[in-house]
Design a protein around this motif. Structure first.
Motif, PDB file in Angstrom:
ATOM      1  N   LEU A   1       0.640  -1.190   0.015  1.00 28.00           N
ATOM      2  CA  LEU A   1       0.054  -0.040  -0.124  1.00 28.00           C
ATOM      3  C   LEU A   1       0.785   1.248  -0.143  1.00 28.00           C
ATOM      4  O   LEU A   1       0.558   2.393  -0.889  1.00 28.00           O
ATOM      5  CB  LEU A   1      -0.957  -0.034   1.131  1.00 28.00           C
ATOM      6  CG  LEU A   1      -1.733   1.155   1.123  1.00 28.00           C
ATOM      7  CD1 LEU A   1      -2.840   1.269   0.437  1.00 28.00           C
ATOM      8  CD2 LEU A   1      -2.573   1.171   2.711  1.00 28.00           C
TER       9      LEU A   1
ATOM     10  N   ASN B   1       2.215   1.944  -3.240  1.00 26.69           N
ATOM     11  CA  ASN B   1       1.283   2.376  -4.148  1.00 26.69           C
ATOM     12  C   ASN B   1       1.361   1.464  -5.420  1.00 26.69           C
ATOM     13  O   ASN B   1       1.202   1.497  -6.624  1.00 26.69           O
ATOM     14  CB  ASN B   1       1.630   3.723  -4.889  1.00 26.69           C
ATOM     15  CG  ASN B   1       0.285   4.232  -5.332  1.00 26.69           C
ATOM     16  OD1 ASN B   1      -0.923   3.756  -5.018  1.00 26.69           O
ATOM     17  ND2 ASN B   1       0.227   5.492  -6.133  1.00 26.69           N
TER      18      ASN B   1
ATOM     19  N   GLN C   1       0.097  -1.771  -7.629  1.00 26.37           N
ATOM     20  CA  GLN C   1      -1.387  -2.281  -8.646  1.00 26.37           C
ATOM     21  C   GLN C   1      -1.864  -3.376  -7.953  1.00 26.37           C
ATOM     22  O   GLN C   1      -3.004  -3.615  -7.857  1.00 26.37           O
ATOM     23  CB  GLN C   1      -0.978  -2.049  -9.824  1.00 26.37           C
ATOM     24  CG  GLN C   1      -0.626  -1.065 -10.761  1.00 26.37           C
ATOM     25  CD  GLN C   1      -1.791   0.379 -10.440  1.00 26.37           C
ATOM     26  OE1 GLN C   1      -2.866  -0.024 -10.231  1.00 26.37           O
ATOM     27  NE2 GLN C   1      -1.336   1.433 -10.276  1.00 26.37           N
TER      28      GLN C   1
END
Length: 66
Positions: free
Chosen positions: A24, A27, A29
Motif C-alpha cells: 500500500l 502504491n 497495483q
C-alpha cells in the motif's frame, strides 16, 4: 496457553498484514487483491474464535470494520 497452531496463525496474519501495508505504501497495483485476502482471513480467523478482545464492546467494532 496458546497452541502452536494458534501462534503460527497469528504470526502468518501479522506477516500478511505487514506485506499488504508495505505494498500500500509503495502504491502497487496488485495491492487490492492482497488487502481483500487479508480482510477475509481476518474475518475467518475472528469467526473461528482465534481472535478475541478482552473488551466485549470491541467485538462489534471488529465486525463493523471488516
Amino acid at each position: 496457553m496458546l497452541s502452536q497452531g494458534t501462534v503460527l496463525l497469528r504470526i502468518g496474519f501479522i506477516i500478511l498484514s505487514l506485506t499488504s501495508f508495505g505494498l500500500l505504501m509503495e502504491n502497487r497495483q496488485d495491492m487490492g487483491i492482497l488487502e481483500i485476502i487479508r480482510c477475509l482471513v481476518f474475518v475467518g480467523v475472528y469467526k473461528l474464535g482465534y481472535i478475541r478482545s478482552q473488551f466485549s464492546s470491541l467485538g462489534y467494532a471488529y465486525e463493523v470494520k471488516y
